[in-house]
Design a protein around this motif. Structure first.
Motif, PDB file in Angstrom:
ATOM      1  N   LEU A   1       0.906  -1.179  -0.062  1.00 57.68           N
ATOM      2  CA  LEU A   1       0.306   0.095  -0.122  1.00 57.68           C
ATOM      3  C   LEU A   1       1.068   1.446  -0.047  1.00 57.68           C
ATOM      4  CD1 LEU A   1      -2.432  -1.247   2.633  1.00 57.68           C
ATOM      5  CD2 LEU A   1      -2.799  -1.417   0.317  1.00 57.68           C
ATOM      6  N   ILE A   2       0.930   1.911  -1.226  1.00 59.22           N
ATOM      7  CA  ILE A   2       2.045   3.013  -1.470  1.00 59.22           C
ATOM      8  C   ILE A   2       1.444   4.206  -1.512  1.00 59.22           C
ATOM      9  CG2 ILE A   2       3.831   3.661  -2.908  1.00 59.22           C
ATOM     10  CD1 ILE A   2       3.907   0.801  -4.196  1.00 59.22           C
ATOM     11  N   GLY A   3       1.864   5.302  -0.623  1.00 57.52           N
ATOM     12  CA  GLY A   3       1.484   6.540  -0.737  1.00 57.52           C
ATOM     13  C   GLY A   3       2.422   7.091  -2.039  1.00 57.52           C
ATOM     14  N   ALA A   4       1.638   7.443  -3.131  1.00 60.71           N
ATOM     15  CA  ALA A   4       2.268   8.348  -4.152  1.00 60.71           C
ATOM     16  C   ALA A   4       2.767   9.644  -3.912  1.00 60.71           C
ATOM     17  CB  ALA A   4       1.319   8.090  -5.345  1.00 60.71           C
ATOM     18  N   GLY A   5       2.115  10.463  -2.593  1.00 58.53           N
ATOM     19  CA  GLY A   5       2.477  11.619  -2.559  1.00 58.53           C
ATOM     20  C   GLY A   5       1.508  12.588  -3.237  1.00 58.53           C
ATOM     21  N   PRO A   6       1.552  13.912  -3.130  1.00 53.02           N
ATOM     22  CA  PRO A   6       0.550  14.986  -3.487  1.00 53.02           C
ATOM     23  C   PRO A   6       0.299  15.270  -5.078  1.00 53.02           C
ATOM     24  CG  PRO A   6       2.568  16.066  -2.737  1.00 53.02           C
ATOM     25  CD  PRO A   6       2.750  14.638  -2.623  1.00 53.02           C
TER      26      PRO A   6
ATOM     27  N   TYR B   1       4.374  24.099  -1.083  1.00 50.87           N
ATOM     28  CA  TYR B   1       4.662  24.516  -2.525  1.00 50.87           C
ATOM     29  C   TYR B   1       3.925  25.823  -2.828  1.00 50.87           C
ATOM     30  CZ  TYR B   1       6.928  20.323  -4.615  1.00 50.87           C
ATOM     31  OH  TYR B   1       7.903  19.257  -4.823  1.00 50.87           O
ATOM     32  N   ALA B   2       2.699  26.157  -1.929  1.00 50.41           N
ATOM     33  CA  ALA B   2       2.355  27.488  -1.912  1.00 50.41           C
ATOM     34  C   ALA B   2       2.961  28.431  -1.175  1.00 50.41           C
ATOM     35  CB  ALA B   2       0.941  27.365  -1.760  1.00 50.41           C
TER      36      ALA B   2
ATOM     37  N   TRP C   1      -4.391  21.484  -6.967  1.00 48.99           N
ATOM     38  CA  TRP C   1      -3.341  20.655  -7.750  1.00 48.99           C
ATOM     39  C   TRP C   1      -1.922  21.065  -7.152  1.00 48.99           C
ATOM     40  CZ3 TRP C   1      -4.364  16.455  -9.886  1.00 48.99           C
ATOM     41  CH2 TRP C   1      -5.461  16.192 -10.779  1.00 48.99           C
ATOM     42  N   GLY C   2      -1.880  20.963  -5.911  1.00 49.89           N
ATOM     43  CA  GLY C   2      -0.882  21.598  -5.142  1.00 49.89           C
ATOM     44  C   GLY C   2       0.455  20.594  -5.449  1.00 49.89           C
ATOM     45  N   THR C   3       1.723  21.018  -5.747  1.00 47.39           N
ATOM     46  CA  THR C   3       2.978  20.417  -6.241  1.00 47.39           C
ATOM     47  C   THR C   3       3.170  20.117  -7.438  1.00 47.39           C
ATOM     48  OG1 THR C   3       2.490  18.253  -5.804  1.00 47.39           O
ATOM     49  CG2 THR C   3       2.954  19.590  -3.820  1.00 47.39           C
ATOM     50  N   THR C   4       2.185  20.506  -8.407  1.00 45.31           N
ATOM     51  CA  THR C   4       2.237  20.340  -9.953  1.00 45.31           C
ATOM     52  C   THR C   4       2.237  21.576 -10.750  1.00 45.31           C
ATOM     53  OG1 THR C   4      -0.202  20.224 -10.441  1.00 45.31           O
ATOM     54  CG2 THR C   4       0.621  18.208  -9.329  1.00 45.31           C
ATOM     55  N   PRO C   5       2.576  21.393 -12.026  1.00 45.81           N
ATOM     56  CA  PRO C   5       2.499  22.610 -12.624  1.00 45.81           C
ATOM     57  C   PRO C   5       1.214  23.280 -12.732  1.00 45.81           C
ATOM     58  CG  PRO C   5       3.801  21.110 -13.653  1.00 45.81           C
ATOM     59  CD  PRO C   5       3.179  20.358 -12.657  1.00 45.81           C
TER      60      PRO C   5
ATOM     61  N   ALA D   1      -8.145  20.170  -3.951  1.00 44.94           N
ATOM     62  CA  ALA D   1      -7.592  21.377  -3.401  1.00 44.94           C
ATOM     63  C   ALA D   1      -7.463  21.245  -1.923  1.00 44.94           C
ATOM     64  CB  ALA D   1      -8.620  22.591  -3.722  1.00 44.94           C
ATOM     65  N   VAL D   2      -6.533  22.011  -1.339  1.00 44.76           N
ATOM     66  CA  VAL D   2      -6.433  22.100   0.229  1.00 44.76           C
ATOM     67  C   VAL D   2      -6.388  23.459   0.711  1.00 44.76           C
ATOM     68  CG1 VAL D   2      -4.651  21.814   1.905  1.00 44.76           C
ATOM     69  CG2 VAL D   2      -4.836  19.933  -0.120  1.00 44.76           C
TER      70      VAL D   2
END
Length: 493
Positions: free
Chosen positions: A7-12, A127-128, A199-203, A228-229
């Motif tokens: 069970l892998i957390g892929a990150g944000p 990232y923000a 879409w935090g941490t992405t372009p 969104a966060v």
């Protein structure tokens, strides 16, 4: 093989935020079940695996959690046991229902592991430019789910949370007006700094910030949607000062990276560091030689000293040669009596990684320069291990000097199978990178030449012009870093 589930957390969202343990689990997987928020780019670590999309998007579930649990168990028990990687956005146990999937494995008697991932609760804010805690603004934080606001039996006592310095809400865009209403009713100051990051941490990242009472209106006006966060607290003030990611020189720009080798793209990683949205397009695939026996016989002759010079004009040529040596039971010592030349620094590094330091590298990368500068004499036998599509510039330049070149196919270069999805993405590319002449020809055949391109090396530039590219920016030197700078010049001029 026995059944096992990771069970892998892929990150944000940023593929570079996958953990090393998560990468290793993907590389070992027979099956990957991935969801909507896990970056598809992470699937490059599991090219050998069966891939199954089990995504959930917003409030429309394509597959129920119960069905996902059942599928994990079925795939793990299939054919006597398989390694299943369940790739989940963010962290496995932070509102990811990973606990339910772990319980399903436990009830089925299947061994499992949990590979934590970086939660968007922290990463999107970072990232923000928003620190979740700060000595002068907040020493406590809580992570909440906005989905609770949809329940009739609301579980959240907002009076208990109103005194916490920083509140982070996941999955809360749809319910943001109600969240804010409850916070204000619980005593939260309407002027409390707040921000919502999509879409935090992405372009594709976008963010709005302002007083808590105004945030729902600001989010609606900006068109911010899930995923969104939302961050509420004094720490949100720091965005104006610490904002960094969306100020990258290539932030949000779509750059197509044409890959002519399998595996990861270091060029793509360099572009992502500057905020680019990278579209990785495999144009070429490689197969073994059409006549492997000829290659084996030739390598045996090399080991016996039949050739004075051995020339490599690509990294793939090095890989293919050493793969053949390994199949024959040989290693780098088979080249001990032969002088080795590399066409440029990248090919030289590939040789050095296998324990062979090239005896010669031309002053400028390129087959033409290699042929003109190679310190060989006419009586010395010269061998070129390459593909069936090798250009004749090397052979011509050697013949002009009275040298004879033997050319043997070490691998075959074939067009890659590009999906319709990848073809559609190409239409969004604002710049295309070309690192070789073969890439220029393959891309032109695939998508035409109506694109601005950044090229590395004079031969690549010549090949690009020959097939019809007109808008060309050339790297100042033959390096990936210089190629990225060329992309920046082309897009920001």
């Amino acid at each position: 093989m026995s059944a096992f589930v990771s069970l892998i957390g892929a990150g944000p969202g940023d593929p570079g935020l996958l953990t090393l343990r998560g990468k290793a689990a993907l590389e070992a997987a027979d099956v990957v079940l991935y969801d909507y928020l896990a970056s598809p780019e992470l699937l490059r670590y599991a090219p050998q695996a069966e891939r199954i999309f089990v995504g959930k998007k917003g409030f429309s579930e394509y597959i129920s959690q119960e069905d996902i649990n059942r599928l994990i168990v079925e795939k793990a028990l299939e054919d006597g046991g398989k390694r299943v990687a369940r790739l989940k956005g963010g962290d496995v146990f932070v509102f990811g229902r990973g606990g339910e999937e772990a319980e399903a494995c436990l009830e089925a008697g299947i061994p499992f592991e949990v590979v934590p991932g970086i939660s968007s609760a922290i990463a999107a804010a970072a990232y923000a430019g928003i620190p979740i805690t700060h000595r002068e603004a907040g020493s406590s934080f809580a992570v909440l789910t906005g989905n609770e606001m949809l329940r009739d039996d609301e579980r959240l006592d907002y009076r208990a949370y109103a005194g916490i310095d920083t509140l982070v809400f996941l999955m809360g865009v749809r319910t943001l007006p109600r969240i804010v209403e409850k916070l204000l009713a619980a005593g939260k100051d309407p002027g409390t700094p707040a921000a919502t990051i999509q879409w935090g941490t992405t372009p594709r990242q976008r963010a709005v910030s302002g007083p808590l009472a105004d945030l729902p209106r600001l989010v609606q006006e900006a068109g911010i949607e899930a995923p969104a966060v939302t961050v509420v607290g004094e720490v949100a003030r720091y965005r104006a000062r610490l904002r960094w990611f969306d100020r990258g020189t290539l932030f949000g720009r779509a750059v197509a990276v044409t890959r002519t080798r399998e595996g990861n793209s270091r060029l793509g990683d360099l572009l992502r560091q500057r905020g680019a949205r990278v579209l990785e397009v495999p144009l070429i695939r490689h197969e073994g030689p059409q006549d492997p026996q000829t290659l084996y016989r030739t390598l045996s002759e090399v080991a016996n000293g039949a050739y004075r010079w051995l020339l490599f004009t690509s990294q793939q040529g090095v890989s293919a040669t050493f793969a053949a040596l390994d199949e024959m039971g040989f290693d780098a010592r088979a080249l001990a009596g032969t002088l080795v030349a590399a066409v440029g620094p990248a090919t030289a590094r590939e040789l050095e990684a296998r324990g062979v330091r090239p005896d010669f590298v031309p002053s400028q990368p390129g087959a033409l320069h290699l042929g003109r500068e190679l310190p060989a004499r006419p009586e010395q036998a010269v061998l070129h291990l390459t593909s069936q599509l090798a250009e004749d510039a090397l052979e011509r330049s050697l013949e002009e000097r009275g040298l004879t070149l033997a050319r043997v196919e070490a691998y075959r270069t074939l067009p890659a199978e590009v999906s319709e999805e990848a073809r559609a993405e190409l239409a969004e590319a604002e710049m295309v990178t070309l690192a070789s002449g073969s890439a220029a020809r393959a891309f032109a055949a695939l998508a035409g030449t109506d694109f601005p391109v950044a090229v590395m090396g004079p031969q690549t530039e010549a090949a690009a012009r020959e097939v019809g590219f007109a808008r060309i920016v050339a790297a100042s030197e033959p390096s990936l870093e210089a190629l990225v700078e060329a992309v920046e010049r082309g897009l920001n001029s």
